[in-house]
Design an enzyme around this catalytic site. Structure first.
Site: not given
Length: 614
Positions: A278, A313
């Site tokens: 993330d 990401e």
């Protein structure tokens, strides 16, 4: 107390089908009992506290390490660490928290789980069709066991990889997962560790990979006891959540090990097939060996013989993290979520142009570039962002990007968590989905997308009163700059993220699949994924670089990707209400058409795909 990385390996303890990882910290079961290791350099002493027994003073080693062994102890033991001020804290590397983040940790012996499919080695990246899901909202029960009951649905759909949103232990019974504070413990709201292993084992038995979303850029605010006893955070770096995790300071080695061991733990002890990291742009590291590089290198070194995939990401769109070697294998990371493709498709389909969509709306050049090359911005300044973004993708294959028309962020970051089918016509959504699903980029679906689920996916969490009010107020303040929420009364209509009803609204309505309209959507997705599997996947490894795009209209384009050795994959797409000239198509039958597609013209919301053999 030295715990060299070279001494820690995934092993089976002499029993086939059993996997465990020797961690340099936490509770380790062995034949003589359990040994506990705890890093607490900020306090003078630590006691190991076990229910029904006298506290055990932990021996102090070098650099703040503490250790104690309890003879005869084993799995199921509940324990905590007592600090000098009398406060008891859970193990930061607890494998399970039956009483949530503030309770005592439970000793788990990973050797007790015997895998039914121990020889599973994964699948090639080119075969990936990812399905992102939230364990708590995917089924009415919201458990690992309930997800197991839906594996046949996913396999028959044509999905090859499930991606779980974060499951690391978070406060309360409901959370998106990005507020986790105990990264080694699957949240007890979803089930026990053996339930998660059974889910992964069953998925492997059906040929499905399982990926996990992990968060290494911050720890959540509730239940985060780390600052009490360890120098884990630093003000040298700032993130959206406060001080950065200290990955580059003089005492950062144990902090780096915590993250790297966590990645290896999920991949080896739980047999996950990959990780999605993330928001890595918020992982700050000024050392000579960035954490992201060290983590990837360790994963590749310690998972040889398996197909393990690392996904990013990354708001900065840094292509150097995605580079391939001479054999075309990823040097560090396999792929990155491609928000740019989402944005160009979303703005074309919905006409929305607020916020960051303003940098993409109505821009045919960005549309063509994102679909053909990956990043729409490759070093240019983004007006909304106010700075340059991205870099050249010339050396990257399309498979370095994950393409989607929906995900948890792009749905959940909307005020009401509404899906794209709530704001766009069905023919427009199918056209965008056809572009994504047959693209040489790797496609991803968000749970329920395959039947045009009407369940929203709003942001939700559960905190104590004070923190809950801050989250509630902050959520509504985020939307104050949008024209439709300038009025306070309008902002009051935004769902309260801390209310149980908001979470319950996000649960998928599986009964909707019995309705003809939703069943038709599901059949459409299954058919197009079957085409991808038979016509596109076998050729993906031969597409080494991005495509060549040509604009045919304001939102219409053609793109060709060349195969090594001759031939290629061609897309003709018209993502608008206008009829446009197609300017010729390949001299072969299309593998898929959506809407009116001919050599001479493309009707509104039309898509055609062709494969030309070499």
């Amino acid at each position: 107390m030295d715990h060299p990385a070279s001494a820690r390996r995934d092993h089976d303890h002499g029993r086939p089908g059993v996997f465990a990882r020797d961690l340099p910290f936490g509770a380790a079961c062995h034949d003589a009992g359990v040994t506990f290791r705890f890093w607490a350099p900020k306090v003078e002493s630590v006691d190991l506290v076990i229910k029904g027994s006298a506290p055990v003073p932990m021996a102090t080693g070098a650099d703040g390490w503490r250790e104690a062994t309890v003879p005869g102890a084993g799995a199921g033991l509940r324990y905590a660490y007592r600090l000098p001020d009398g406060r008891e804290v859970p193990d930061p590397v607890s494998r399970f928290q039956p009483d949530d983040v503030h309770g005592r940790s439970e000793v788990i012996d990973p050797r007790r789980f015997a895998w039914a499919h121990p020889d599973w080695k994964g699948r090639p990246w080119e075969e990936c069709v990812i399905y992102e899901l939230h364990v708590g909202a995917f089924t009415p029960e919201g458990t690992f066991q309930a997800v197991r009951g839906k594996l046949d649905h996913l396999a028959s759909l044509g999905v090859t990889a499930i991606q779980l949103m974060p499951i690391a232990d978070f406060p309360g019974r409901r959370n998106w997962g990005y507020d986790g504070v105990l990264p080694f413990a699957p949240d007890s709201a979803y089930g026990r560790p053996e339930d998660l292993k059974a889910l992964i084992d069953d998925a492997h038995g059906r040929g499905l990979m399982v990926f996990l979303d992990v968060v290494y850029n911050h720890f959540g605010p509730d239940g985060n006891y780390l600052p009490l006893y360890a120098p884990v955070f630093t003000d040298r770096h700032r993130t959206p959540w406060g001080g950065g995790v200290d990955f580059d300071g003089p005492q950062s080695r144990p902090v780096r090990d915590l993250v790297i061991e966590n990645a290896l733990y999920w991949l080896q002890e739980y047999r996950f097939d990959g990780l999605r990291l993330d928001a890595v742009h918020a992982i700050m590291d000024d050392s000579g060996n960035h954490l992201l590089r060290e983590l990837a290198e360790r994963v590749h070194a310690e998972t040889r013989g398996r197909s393990v995939h690392l996904i990013l990401e990354n708001e900065e769109n840094e292509p150097e993290l995605l580079l391939r070697g001479e054999d075309e294998r990823p040097l560090l990371y396999t792929a990155q979520w491609n928000d740019d493709v989402h944005h160009v498709l979303h703005t074309a389909v919905t006409g929305e142009a607020a916020g960051y969509y303003a940098d993409y709306a109505g821009d045919a050049a960005r549309l063509a570039r994102a679909i053909a090359e990956g990043f729409a911005f490759q070093g240019e300044v983004m007006p909304y962002r106010g700075s340059a973004r991205g870099g050249s993708t010339a050396q990257l294959p399309p498979t370095a990007f994950v393409s989607f028309i929906q995900n948890h962020d792009q749905v959940g970051n909307r005020a009401f968590g509404d899906r794209i089918t709530a704001s766009a016509r069905a023919e427009a959504v199918r056209a965008a989905a056809a572009v994504s699903l047959l693209s040489p980029q790797i496609p991803m679906l968000f749970m329920g997308e395959e039947w045009a689920s009407e369940s929203p996916f709003p942001f939700f969490c559960e905190f104590g009163p004070e923190l809950a009010e801050a989250v509630r107020t902050g959520r509504r303040a985020e939307f104050a700059r949008f024209p439709e929420f300038q009025d306070e009364a309008a902002r009051e209509r935004i769902p309260d993220p801390t209310a149980e009803a908001t979470f319950l609204s996000a649960k998928l309505d599986w009964d909707a699949l019995r309705e003809p309209a939703h069943a038709a959507w599901r059949d459409w997705y299954a058919r197009i994924l079957a085409v991808r599997r038979s016509a596109v996947v076998p050729r993906l490894a031969t597409i080494r670089r991005g495509g060549t795009a040509r604009r045919l209209g304001a939102a219409a384009l053609s793109v060709r990707w060349d195969f090594q050795g001759g031939g290629g994959l061609t897309l003709l797409a018209n993502l608008s209400d206008a009829r446009v000239a197609a300017l010729g198509a390949p001299l072969c039958e299309p593998i898929w058409t959506e809407g009116e597609v001919s050599v001479d013209a493309l009707g509104p919301w039309s898509v055609g795909w062709w494969v030309e053999a070499g």
